[in-house]
Design a protein around this motif. Structure first.
Motif, PDB file in Angstrom:
ATOM      1  N   ARG A  73       0.815  -1.224   0.000  1.00  0.00           N
ATOM      2  CA  ARG A  73       0.000   0.000   0.000  1.00  0.00           C
ATOM      3  C   ARG A  73       0.846   1.270   0.000  1.00  0.00           C
ATOM      4  O   ARG A  73       0.350   2.352  -0.238  1.00  0.00           O
ATOM      5  CB  ARG A  73      -0.929   0.018   1.212  1.00  0.00           C
ATOM      6  CG  ARG A  73      -1.948  -1.089   1.239  1.00  0.00           C
ATOM      7  CD  ARG A  73      -2.943  -0.884   0.111  1.00  0.00           C
ATOM      8  NE  ARG A  73      -3.884  -1.959   0.024  1.00  0.00           N
ATOM      9  CZ  ARG A  73      -5.200  -1.784   0.048  1.00  0.00           C
ATOM     10  NH1 ARG A  73      -5.691  -0.579   0.197  1.00  0.00           N
ATOM     11  NH2 ARG A  73      -5.995  -2.808  -0.069  1.00  0.00           N
ATOM     12  N   ASP A  76       1.087   3.446  -3.299  1.00  0.00           N
ATOM     13  CA  ASP A  76      -0.167   4.162  -3.555  1.00  0.00           C
ATOM     14  C   ASP A  76      -0.281   5.391  -2.658  1.00  0.00           C
ATOM     15  O   ASP A  76      -0.697   6.464  -3.101  1.00  0.00           O
ATOM     16  CB  ASP A  76      -1.375   3.252  -3.305  1.00  0.00           C
ATOM     17  CG  ASP A  76      -1.506   2.159  -4.352  1.00  0.00           C
ATOM     18  OD1 ASP A  76      -0.929   2.303  -5.445  1.00  0.00           O
ATOM     19  OD2 ASP A  76      -2.190   1.162  -4.070  1.00  0.00           O
ATOM     20  N   ALA A  77       0.104   5.217  -1.405  1.00  0.00           N
ATOM     21  CA  ALA A  77       0.038   6.343  -0.464  1.00  0.00           C
ATOM     22  C   ALA A  77       0.992   7.459  -0.881  1.00  0.00           C
ATOM     23  O   ALA A  77       0.645   8.646  -0.792  1.00  0.00           O
ATOM     24  CB  ALA A  77       0.357   5.868   0.951  1.00  0.00           C
ATOM     25  N   GLU A  80      -0.567   9.263  -3.914  1.00  0.00           N
ATOM     26  CA  GLU A  80      -1.704  10.102  -3.532  1.00  0.00           C
ATOM     27  C   GLU A  80      -1.272  11.335  -2.756  1.00  0.00           C
ATOM     28  O   GLU A  80      -1.952  12.354  -2.774  1.00  0.00           O
ATOM     29  CB  GLU A  80      -2.687   9.284  -2.696  1.00  0.00           C
ATOM     30  CG  GLU A  80      -3.393   8.199  -3.490  1.00  0.00           C
ATOM     31  CD  GLU A  80      -4.145   7.218  -2.611  1.00  0.00           C
ATOM     32  OE1 GLU A  80      -4.241   7.448  -1.383  1.00  0.00           O
ATOM     33  OE2 GLU A  80      -4.626   6.212  -3.152  1.00  0.00           O
ATOM     34  N   ARG A  98      -0.513   8.991   5.857  1.00  0.00           N
ATOM     35  CA  ARG A  98      -1.128   8.567   4.592  1.00  0.00           C
ATOM     36  C   ARG A  98      -1.007   7.054   4.399  1.00  0.00           C
ATOM     37  O   ARG A  98      -1.945   6.405   3.944  1.00  0.00           O
ATOM     38  CB  ARG A  98      -0.520   9.306   3.417  1.00  0.00           C
ATOM     39  CG  ARG A  98      -0.946  10.762   3.376  1.00  0.00           C
ATOM     40  CD  ARG A  98      -0.441  11.449   2.109  1.00  0.00           C
ATOM     41  NE  ARG A  98      -0.863  12.820   2.068  1.00  0.00           N
ATOM     42  CZ  ARG A  98      -2.049  13.237   1.629  1.00  0.00           C
ATOM     43  NH1 ARG A  98      -2.924  12.355   1.210  1.00  0.00           N
ATOM     44  NH2 ARG A  98      -2.349  14.515   1.614  1.00  0.00           N
ATOM     45  N   SER A 102      -4.066   4.224   4.344  1.00  0.00           N
ATOM     46  CA  SER A 102      -4.195   3.275   3.244  1.00  0.00           C
ATOM     47  C   SER A 102      -4.236   1.826   3.743  1.00  0.00           C
ATOM     48  O   SER A 102      -4.918   0.979   3.174  1.00  0.00           O
ATOM     49  CB  SER A 102      -3.011   3.470   2.282  1.00  0.00           C
ATOM     50  OG  SER A 102      -3.059   2.571   1.237  1.00  0.00           O
TER      51      SER A 102
END
Length: 173
Positions: A73, A76-77, A80, A98, A102
């Motif tokens: 994850r 992705d964090a 973002e 963050r 996630s």
């Protein structure tokens, strides 16, 4: 019986660099590591989703899955967050928050509560770090033409000192 005691100081980290997209550098490969703590929040859900009906299920058996979830994850964090890599070190708490946000839903689906999540360090592979150091150095220099002029003047001063020293040595002899 399930222990709902908090499991503290659990280590997480990337075994290999993870590629993230950075607005300044494009694709960047980073390594990250830190600590987290968790506890079994919903024993019934944990029993049905994770442990099954075996006689014993230990922290050591669930840890690899939790670490893989975090690393999975993480990219992705980062994406973002929109935080450039150069600013991430100054924003480790935000980056950690963050990543925690996630990971939290995945842990919850397993009956696990994520109590604390800390990013201790973010780093680049050695070859990228050298490139970054060079780029930072060039930015510190500023105007390349002025820097070249400064270096030429400095070398001219060195040559003048050597020439004067040579002339003094040979004039007396």
């Amino acid at each position: 019986y399930f222990s709902t005691r908090q499991q503290v100081s659990q280590r997480w980290g990337t075994t290999q660099p993870v590629t993230i997209r950075d607005k300044d550098f494009g694709a960047v490969r980073i390594r990250a590591f830190g600590v987290y703590s968790w506890h079994i929040e919903n024993p019934k859900l944990f029993l049905s989703k994770v442990s099954g009906f075996g006689a014993q299920y230990t922290v050591a058996e669930i840890e690899p899955q939790l670490r893989q979830t975090i690393v999975g994850r993480m990219s992705d964090a980062f994406a973002e967050s929109q935080i450039p890599f150069l600013d991430m070190a100054a924003n480790l708490v935000e980056v950690g928050d963050r990543i925690k946000a996630s990971v939290l839903p995945v842990f919850s689906e397993l009956g696990i509560g994520l109590d604390q999540f800390v990013v201790e360090n973010l780093s680049l592979p050695e070859e990228l770090q050298k490139f970054l150091d060079t780029r930072v150095g060039m930015n510190m220099i500023g105007n390349m033409q002025q820097y070249t002029q400064f270096q030429a003047a400095h070398k001219l001063t060195d040559v003048t000192v050597v020439a004067v020293s040579w002339a003094r040595t040979h004039a007396s002899g």
